[in-house]
Design a protein around this motif. Sequence first.
Motif, PDB file in Angstrom:
ATOM      1  N   ASP A  33     -30.803  23.684 -14.908  1.00  0.00           N
ATOM      2  CA  ASP A  33     -30.867  24.211 -16.275  1.00  0.00           C
ATOM      3  C   ASP A  33     -30.321  23.115 -17.203  1.00  0.00           C
ATOM      4  N   LYS A  34     -30.440  23.346 -18.512  1.00  0.00           N
ATOM      5  CA  LYS A  34     -30.157  22.264 -19.458  1.00  0.00           C
ATOM      6  C   LYS A  34     -28.709  21.773 -19.385  1.00  0.00           C
ATOM      7  N   GLU A  35     -27.771  22.700 -19.215  1.00  0.00           N
ATOM      8  CA  GLU A  35     -26.356  22.304 -19.155  1.00  0.00           C
ATOM      9  C   GLU A  35     -26.051  21.511 -17.895  1.00  0.00           C
ATOM     10  N   ARG A  57     -27.410  18.063 -18.394  1.00  0.00           N
ATOM     11  CA  ARG A  57     -26.525  17.267 -19.250  1.00  0.00           C
ATOM     12  C   ARG A  57     -25.309  16.753 -18.465  1.00  0.00           C
ATOM     13  N   ARG A  58     -24.710  17.652 -17.661  1.00  0.00           N
ATOM     14  CA  ARG A  58     -23.518  17.255 -16.887  1.00  0.00           C
ATOM     15  C   ARG A  58     -23.866  16.153 -15.881  1.00  0.00           C
ATOM     16  N   ARG A  59     -25.036  16.300 -15.247  1.00  0.00           N
ATOM     17  CA  ARG A  59     -25.461  15.307 -14.244  1.00  0.00           C
ATOM     18  C   ARG A  59     -25.697  13.942 -14.901  1.00  0.00           C
ATOM     19  N   ILE A  60     -26.317  13.968 -16.081  1.00  0.00           N
ATOM     20  CA  ILE A  60     -26.547  12.711 -16.815  1.00  0.00           C
ATOM     21  C   ILE A  60     -25.201  12.065 -17.136  1.00  0.00           C
ATOM     22  N   GLU A  61     -24.250  12.883 -17.630  1.00  0.00           N
ATOM     23  CA  GLU A  61     -22.936  12.338 -18.013  1.00  0.00           C
ATOM     24  C   GLU A  61     -22.202  11.753 -16.805  1.00  0.00           C
ATOM     25  N   GLU A  62     -22.323  12.501 -15.688  1.00  0.00           N
ATOM     26  CA  GLU A  62     -21.665  12.074 -14.444  1.00  0.00           C
ATOM     27  C   GLU A  62     -22.218  10.713 -13.978  1.00  0.00           C
ATOM     28  N   LEU A  63     -23.531  10.597 -13.966  1.00  0.00           N
ATOM     29  CA  LEU A  63     -24.145   9.344 -13.504  1.00  0.00           C
ATOM     30  C   LEU A  63     -23.898   8.212 -14.506  1.00  0.00           C
ATOM     31  N   MET A  64     -23.974   8.548 -15.789  1.00  0.00           N
ATOM     32  CA  MET A  64     -23.767   7.514 -16.810  1.00  0.00           C
ATOM     33  C   MET A  64     -22.335   6.989 -16.806  1.00  0.00           C
ATOM     34  N   ALA A  65     -21.391   7.834 -16.419  1.00  0.00           N
ATOM     35  CA  ALA A  65     -19.991   7.395 -16.364  1.00  0.00           C
ATOM     36  C   ALA A  65     -19.860   6.209 -15.402  1.00  0.00           C
ATOM     37  N   VAL A  66     -20.673   6.204 -14.371  1.00  0.00           N
ATOM     38  CA  VAL A  66     -20.648   5.098 -13.416  1.00  0.00           C
ATOM     39  C   VAL A  66     -21.590   3.971 -13.858  1.00  0.00           C
ATOM     40  N   ARG A  67     -22.757   4.365 -14.368  1.00  0.00           N
ATOM     41  CA  ARG A  67     -23.822   3.367 -14.567  1.00  0.00           C
ATOM     42  C   ARG A  67     -23.748   2.590 -15.880  1.00  0.00           C
ATOM     43  N   VAL A  72     -33.288  -6.606 -20.069  1.00  0.00           N
ATOM     44  CA  VAL A  72     -33.063  -5.862 -21.306  1.00  0.00           C
ATOM     45  C   VAL A  72     -32.636  -4.430 -20.962  1.00  0.00           C
ATOM     46  N   TYR A  73     -31.504  -4.024 -21.499  1.00  0.00           N
ATOM     47  CA  TYR A  73     -31.024  -2.650 -21.286  1.00  0.00           C
ATOM     48  C   TYR A  73     -31.497  -1.772 -22.441  1.00  0.00           C
ATOM     49  N   LEU A  74     -32.274  -0.765 -22.121  1.00  0.00           N
ATOM     50  CA  LEU A  74     -32.730   0.206 -23.122  1.00  0.00           C
ATOM     51  C   LEU A  74     -31.689   1.315 -23.166  1.00  0.00           C
ATOM     52  N   LYS A  75     -30.834   1.210 -24.154  1.00  0.00           N
ATOM     53  CA  LYS A  75     -29.657   2.083 -24.197  1.00  0.00           C
ATOM     54  C   LYS A  75     -29.960   3.356 -24.990  1.00  0.00           C
ATOM     55  N   ALA A  76     -29.832   4.490 -24.304  1.00  0.00           N
ATOM     56  CA  ALA A  76     -30.123   5.771 -24.949  1.00  0.00           C
ATOM     57  C   ALA A  76     -28.893   6.659 -24.891  1.00  0.00           C
ATOM     58  N   GLY A  77     -28.658   7.429 -25.943  1.00  0.00           N
ATOM     59  CA  GLY A  77     -27.552   8.373 -25.958  1.00  0.00           C
ATOM     60  C   GLY A  77     -27.867   9.595 -25.108  1.00  0.00           C
ATOM     61  N   THR A  78     -26.819  10.347 -24.779  1.00  0.00           N
ATOM     62  CA  THR A  78     -27.006  11.524 -23.918  1.00  0.00           C
ATOM     63  C   THR A  78     -28.050  12.484 -24.501  1.00  0.00           C
ATOM     64  N   GLU A  79     -28.020  12.696 -25.815  1.00  0.00           N
ATOM     65  CA  GLU A  79     -28.958  13.664 -26.397  1.00  0.00           C
ATOM     66  C   GLU A  79     -30.414  13.238 -26.192  1.00  0.00           C
TER      67      GLU A  79
END
Length: 177
Positions: free
Chosen positions: A128-130, A133-143, A100-107
Amino acid sequence: MVISLIGFMGCGKSCIGKELGKQLGYNVIDLDSWIEASEQRSVRRIFTEEGEKRFREIETLALTKVLDENGDGNLVLSPGGGLVTTPEAAGILRNRTTCVYLKAGTETLVYNLWNWPGDRPILGDRPDKETLRRRIEELMAVRAALYERTAHIIIDIDNKEYPDVASEIIAETRAAR
Ligand code: S3P
């Protein structure tokens, strides 16, 4: 039946896993905790001493061992968020568990990881928060595609309470049987 919960760091795998185990009366195993107990060192120390590549090997071996030991019983398994980046491990989840994939948005992820950062070497040292956010987006782009491809069931968890997500998982896994 083994239900595995996959998803990005901070999506609530461990908490939802506990809640799901409680509702179903299943055993619950958090794979990172299992690894730490078996290795007698923290995930952070494994990363520092041997690097991510070795951690991924340890993680895949741990997954196999846990399933070999518990695969016949009823189990909720919560692996770390990066397990799916190892193709062999993703294949094992797909073939040997109801995934089961627990899909969460970036926010949601930024909110959770900012407020409850835990110890997550892959996110860097107190970003820091920005930067977070960038790191999450970067990893999520692959994952993101890996999570979607590995899972049998996808559940959106944004703005939902953990017990409700657990009930949804139970309904979906029953329907999928
Ligand atoms: C990781 C996620 C962590 C842990 C390790 C690496 C990742 O688990 O396995 O720090 O690469 O996403 P959580 O998803 O439980 O934080």
